[in-house]
Design a protein around this motif. Sequence first.
Motif, PDB file in Angstrom:
ATOM      1  N   PRO A 156     -11.064  98.663  38.107  1.00 24.24           N
ATOM      2  CA  PRO A 156     -11.377  97.895  36.902  1.00 24.24           C
ATOM      3  C   PRO A 156     -12.089  96.596  37.247  1.00 24.24           C
ATOM      4  O   PRO A 156     -11.643  95.831  38.102  1.00 24.24           O
ATOM      5  CB  PRO A 156      -9.993  97.624  36.295  1.00 24.24           C
ATOM      6  N   ALA A 157     -13.205  96.336  36.581  1.00 24.39           N
ATOM      7  CA  ALA A 157     -13.929  95.086  36.768  1.00 24.39           C
ATOM      8  C   ALA A 157     -13.480  94.072  35.731  1.00 24.39           C
ATOM      9  O   ALA A 157     -12.663  94.368  34.850  1.00 24.39           O
ATOM     10  CB  ALA A 157     -15.428  95.338  36.672  1.00 24.39           C
ATOM     11  N   LEU A 158     -14.041  92.861  35.814  1.00 19.71           N
ATOM     12  CA  LEU A 158     -13.690  91.792  34.890  1.00 19.71           C
ATOM     13  C   LEU A 158     -14.000  92.161  33.450  1.00 19.71           C
ATOM     14  O   LEU A 158     -13.208  91.908  32.540  1.00 19.71           O
ATOM     15  CB  LEU A 158     -14.460  90.520  35.281  1.00 19.71           C
ATOM     16  N   SER A 159     -15.163  92.776  33.215  1.00 19.26           N
ATOM     17  CA  SER A 159     -15.592  93.089  31.853  1.00 19.26           C
ATOM     18  C   SER A 159     -16.744  94.071  31.905  1.00 19.26           C
ATOM     19  O   SER A 159     -17.209  94.451  32.977  1.00 19.26           O
ATOM     20  CB  SER A 159     -16.037  91.813  31.122  1.00 19.26           C
ATOM     21  N   ALA A 160     -17.197  94.468  30.725  1.00 15.04           N
ATOM     22  CA  ALA A 160     -18.454  95.202  30.643  1.00 15.04           C
ATOM     23  C   ALA A 160     -19.585  94.242  31.000  1.00 15.04           C
ATOM     24  O   ALA A 160     -19.395  93.037  31.096  1.00 15.04           O
ATOM     25  CB  ALA A 160     -18.639  95.759  29.243  1.00 15.04           C
ATOM     26  N   GLY A 161     -20.785  94.799  31.203  1.00 15.17           N
ATOM     27  CA  GLY A 161     -21.936  93.958  31.505  1.00 15.17           C
ATOM     28  C   GLY A 161     -22.335  93.938  32.947  1.00 15.17           C
ATOM     29  O   GLY A 161     -23.186  93.127  33.351  1.00 15.17           O
ATOM     30  N   GLY A 162     -21.750  94.825  33.791  1.00 14.49           N
ATOM     31  CA  GLY A 162     -22.149  94.897  35.189  1.00 14.49           C
ATOM     32  C   GLY A 162     -23.557  95.452  35.337  1.00 14.49           C
ATOM     33  O   GLY A 162     -24.024  96.250  34.530  1.00 14.49           O
ATOM     34  N   LEU A 163     -24.242  95.034  36.394  1.00 13.28           N
ATOM     35  CA  LEU A 163     -25.620  95.456  36.649  1.00 13.28           C
ATOM     36  C   LEU A 163     -25.638  96.796  37.374  1.00 13.28           C
ATOM     37  O   LEU A 163     -24.928  96.995  38.358  1.00 13.28           O
ATOM     38  CB  LEU A 163     -26.336  94.400  37.490  1.00 13.28           C
ATOM     39  N   VAL A 164     -26.491  97.718  36.912  1.00 13.39           N
ATOM     40  CA  VAL A 164     -26.627  99.047  37.510  1.00 13.39           C
ATOM     41  C   VAL A 164     -28.036  99.184  38.079  1.00 13.39           C
ATOM     42  O   VAL A 164     -29.026  98.925  37.384  1.00 13.39           O
ATOM     43  CB  VAL A 164     -26.369 100.145  36.463  1.00 13.39           C
ATOM     44  N   THR A 165     -28.127  99.587  39.355  1.00 10.75           N
ATOM     45  CA  THR A 165     -29.429  99.740  40.000  1.00 10.75           C
ATOM     46  C   THR A 165     -29.547 101.122  40.625  1.00 10.75           C
ATOM     47  O   THR A 165     -28.558 101.839  40.813  1.00 10.75           O
ATOM     48  CB  THR A 165     -29.637  98.682  41.110  1.00 10.75           C
ATOM     49  N   ASN A 166     -30.767 101.474  40.994  1.00 12.00           N
ATOM     50  CA  ASN A 166     -30.992 102.706  41.744  1.00 12.00           C
ATOM     51  C   ASN A 166     -30.943 102.405  43.238  1.00 12.00           C
ATOM     52  O   ASN A 166     -30.621 101.283  43.652  1.00 12.00           O
ATOM     53  CB  ASN A 166     -32.311 103.365  41.331  1.00 12.00           C
ATOM     54  N   VAL A 167     -31.276 103.384  44.076  1.00 11.48           N
ATOM     55  CA  VAL A 167     -31.175 103.211  45.535  1.00 11.48           C
ATOM     56  C   VAL A 167     -32.232 102.264  46.084  1.00 11.48           C
ATOM     57  O   VAL A 167     -32.169 101.857  47.252  1.00 11.48           O
ATOM     58  CB  VAL A 167     -31.272 104.573  46.251  1.00 11.48           C
ATOM     59  N   ASN A 168     -33.218 101.904  45.253  1.00 13.23           N
ATOM     60  CA  ASN A 168     -34.222 100.930  45.660  1.00 13.23           C
ATOM     61  C   ASN A 168     -33.865  99.519  45.203  1.00 13.23           C
ATOM     62  O   ASN A 168     -34.640  98.578  45.403  1.00 13.23           O
ATOM     63  CB  ASN A 168     -35.592 101.313  45.092  1.00 13.23           C
ATOM     64  N   GLY A 169     -32.703  99.389  44.564  1.00 12.74           N
ATOM     65  CA  GLY A 169     -32.285  98.083  44.073  1.00 12.74           C
ATOM     66  C   GLY A 169     -32.912  97.686  42.763  1.00 12.74           C
ATOM     67  O   GLY A 169     -32.783  96.532  42.330  1.00 12.74           O
TER      68      GLY A 169
END
Length: 468
Positions: free
Chosen positions: A191-204
């Motif tokens: 569990p993280a602090l909240s929603a809103g985490g950043l999602v990236t691909n394998v190239n960042g």
Amino acid sequence: MKFLQLFLILFLGFIPSEIMSGAHKIFQKNRDKICLVSFYQNIASDARIGSFDKIKQYRIGILVDPTGLVMVSNDVYPVSMDLVSSTGSLPSGLPSDFKVTLSDNNEHSATFLGKDDQAKVAFIRIEKENQTDSFPFVTFRKTESVQIGDTLFVLELLGPSYNYSPLFTSHLVNAVLESPRRKFLINNYLPALSAGGLVTNVNGEALGVTINQSFDFSSARPGDFDDFHKNYLEIAPSEWFVELIADPPDIEDNQVAQKSWLGIQMQALTKELKNYWKVPQEGGVVIDRVFAESPAAEAGLHTGDVILSVNDSILKVVEDNETAELRNIILTEKPGTVVDLTIFRNGKILPRKVKLTAAPKAIGRAESYPVPELGFEMRELTRDILYQEDLPLNTPGVFVYQVDRASPAGIGGLETGDIIQEINENPVSGLDDAGTKIEKLLEKKQKIFMLKVLSYRQSRFVFIDLEK
């Protein structure tokens, strides 16, 4: 608040070695674009009308432009903005006292701009001391190429027990859901602090953000999804919100993104209904109710009509939890757009053109008038209340939004949800009229207030005595 120099890299399943070697670079590339956002939610107080209980909250923020624009989850302001929003209408003032702590531990004050409930994001802006300051920021790319089996990285923050340290995890895309709105599912065990985490691909490259789950399991058998919520994380692709970054909503200037609405209640065309009515299509949306003065009403749609398609999109809706497909199609169209519907009515397939309009505002955005002397807050009557109570749209009066139970109004029996239609036997037309009448009575040192209210479509009288 200082961050621990700690991050976690978790690999779920087999991850190729070339991805493992690049993970640290991806983390370093994006770490300074994630920030900790603190603020106060101002929840209406039960103790005194017009006052708020300030509750400190924390969220994950993402810097999305060089001027200090920060994107967070829309739950920072838990109030519905219009009739197509679904965040509820918790009595709440605007969130306040925003602080943004960057990865270098520097803290900045920030201002709340607005939110978009369909995109599930809100925006704040850092108050820069030096106008030439520039911030690192994320640029989002399109996600049409994302598919099941792709590797994604998620950069979030942990909760207070871990001092809001970065949480960096690697996942495989487990599902791509196209309906009712495209999004991705990944395995999630921490569990993280909240929603809103950043999602990236394998190239960042940034692809989307984590969101609060919104699955409807009302039709599932008990136990079918007992572990679902703790095992899966939803990802909103960049297409949900990228246009908002360029032109964020501004609630103070009333520049809230207008959302189109159709103006119906609906249910799925089940197999049983299809066979009974002999509908020549598998799936569709059955109209349960047409709201007065809505686009559907203006287009002549009726209760019992079956919507088979919108423009070129055939509705394959066979369960009630799939009806959001129609809602989301309408939301993609701007107010003023004319859409082509194909409907089934009385054994015939008929075309209908519907000109969409902006959804009316909800009670959460209505004009407010607190009356602390009596102990209640009233608001203008909005359509969501009139539709909910099945009242004519020209119903006069004001809506009682909040009542202090220990106040004269509370002791007298006034209740949240009442509609005040008369004050001391004088009809009330609207909010301005009600406010003027109350002000004049208070100026005259009036101690007795007799209110005629409408409650559950029935009239009753409330006697308020200020001397008690």
